[in-house]
Design a protein around this motif. Sequence first.
Motif, mmCIF file in Angstrom:
data_model
loop_
_atom_site.group_PDB
_atom_site.id
_atom_site.type_symbol
_atom_site.label_atom_id
_atom_site.label_comp_id
_atom_site.label_asym_id
_atom_site.label_seq_id
_atom_site.Cartn_x
_atom_site.Cartn_y
_atom_site.Cartn_z
ATOM 1 N N ILE A 8 0.835 -1.206 0.000
ATOM 2 C CA ILE A 8 0.000 0.000 0.000
ATOM 3 C C ILE A 8 0.869 1.255 0.000
ATOM 4 O O ILE A 8 2.064 1.205 0.277
ATOM 5 N N LYS A 9 0.168 2.357 -0.281
ATOM 6 C CA LYS A 9 0.806 3.683 -0.246
ATOM 7 C C LYS A 9 0.437 4.340 1.075
ATOM 8 O O LYS A 9 -0.752 4.380 1.429
ATOM 9 N N ILE A 10 1.423 4.880 1.758
ATOM 10 C CA ILE A 10 1.126 5.542 3.033
ATOM 11 C C ILE A 10 1.701 6.958 3.045
ATOM 12 O O ILE A 10 2.509 7.321 2.181
ATOM 13 N N ARG A 11 1.282 7.699 4.035
ATOM 14 C CA ARG A 11 1.676 9.102 4.119
ATOM 15 C C ARG A 11 1.953 9.437 5.581
ATOM 16 O O ARG A 11 1.200 9.001 6.469
ATOM 17 N N THR A 12 2.977 10.206 5.825
ATOM 18 C CA THR A 12 3.231 10.671 7.190
ATOM 19 C C THR A 12 2.095 11.596 7.583
ATOM 20 O O THR A 12 1.739 12.507 6.831
ATOM 21 N N SER A 13 1.531 11.351 8.732
ATOM 22 C CA SER A 13 0.367 12.120 9.153
ATOM 23 C C SER A 13 0.770 13.497 9.686
ATOM 24 O O SER A 13 1.834 13.646 10.286
ATOM 25 N N SER A 14 -0.100 14.459 9.478
ATOM 26 C CA SER A 14 0.121 15.755 10.130
ATOM 27 C C SER A 14 -0.348 15.696 11.586
ATOM 28 O O SER A 14 -0.110 16.613 12.354
ATOM 29 N N TYR A 15 -1.032 14.599 11.940
ATOM 30 C CA TYR A 15 -1.468 14.417 13.333
ATOM 31 C C TYR A 15 -0.416 13.617 14.082
ATOM 32 O O TYR A 15 0.046 12.577 13.600
ATOM 33 N N THR A 16 -0.046 14.074 15.252
ATOM 34 C CA THR A 16 0.929 13.370 16.091
ATOM 35 C C THR A 16 0.232 12.254 16.852
ATOM 36 O O THR A 16 -0.918 12.420 17.273
ATOM 37 N N ARG A 17 0.933 11.130 17.033
ATOM 38 C CA ARG A 17 0.392 10.048 17.864
ATOM 39 C C ARG A 17 0.267 10.550 19.299
ATOM 40 O O ARG A 17 1.042 11.422 19.729
ATOM 41 N N HIS A 18 -0.667 9.953 20.030
ATOM 42 C CA HIS A 18 -0.863 10.360 21.421
ATOM 43 C C HIS A 18 0.448 10.384 22.191
ATOM 44 O O HIS A 18 1.257 9.464 22.089
ATOM 45 N N HIS A 19 0.618 11.414 22.952
ATOM 46 C CA HIS A 19 1.748 11.478 23.888
ATOM 47 C C HIS A 19 1.415 10.554 25.060
ATOM 48 O O HIS A 19 0.248 10.437 25.445
ATOM 49 N N VAL A 20 2.439 9.909 25.608
ATOM 50 C CA VAL A 20 2.203 8.903 26.655
ATOM 51 C C VAL A 20 1.546 9.466 27.921
ATOM 52 O O VAL A 20 1.037 8.714 28.740
#
Length: 305
Positions: free
Chosen positions: A138-150
């Motif tokens: 598949i084709k993926i893209r770096t998100s402009s949304y950050t993963r949850h901070h711990v």
Amino acid sequence: MADRDGLIWFDGEMVPWREAKTHVLTHTLHYGLGVFEGVRAYHTDRGPCIFRLQEHTDRLYRSAHILGMKIPFSKEELIAAQKAAVKENKLDNAYLRPMCFYGSEGMGLRADNLKVHTIVAAWEWPSYMSPEALEHGIKIRTSSYTRHHVNITMCKAKANGNYINSMLALKEAQDCGCEEALLLDNEGYVAEGSGENIFLVKNGKLFTPELTSCLEGITRDSILQFAAELGVEVIEKRITRDEVYVADEAFFTGTAAEVLPIRMHDNRIIGKGDRGPITTKLQQMYFDQVTGKRDANPEWLTPVL
Ligand code: PMP
């Protein structure tokens, strides 16, 4: 989805699918505090078997513990409920959705009289993506949304509310013509997909992010065990997005996504732009394992019948 035949296990009873309802003032619907699992059952020679049922059930209880939620059933009862949901719906290949949520007994953040309700639904859901995606990537893209901070939400909990982040990232990726998003953590290192862990292959070694902000995936763990069996070295470390760009191979893992090759990231071709040899091998081991075609790890398959 709501209008179909079948049965859903709801607070200890099998309820007709169309009657498995809850009130609009359901607390979890308002605030997102709930926990769930995604589990799969596969057709095997021994009939339908649930893959790593114990581990999924353990994670559900860990998620509830993290959120301070007390599940009013024992693990044994929920294991039996998951087997019953597959069996009583006469399913062979199934996706299972156990979930615990707070009811409508109270409203507001300070409600202190809430009951924990539990459901297990099961339905046929053959593949998360097309057979072509499983074969060619598949084709993926770096998100402009950050993963949850711990320390913002709890990353080790598979919590309902955490998935707002996943859905925003996935929608953005799809709007840009990609099939999946790659979320970075708050320091800019690779975390995971919207519902998958990520692996890279470089010079014959396997790399995957450490378990900080990504979910402790059960498929991830299966892949780690397959890699050990194959003698492929695994390095768990911080990974940057440009390490993905220059990887020889990359793939996602997850119960829904299974083992899914990545052929392109941010418009850059990964490796040869197709499923690579190590990905192919691990994917084959995974499918053989879940369908009962391997002798190793027999305890990972729980027969339903
Ligand atoms: N990360 C996230 C955010 C997920 O939702 C999932 C799916 N549960 C995974 C990783 C992969 O976990 P698993 O292999 O246990 O399905």
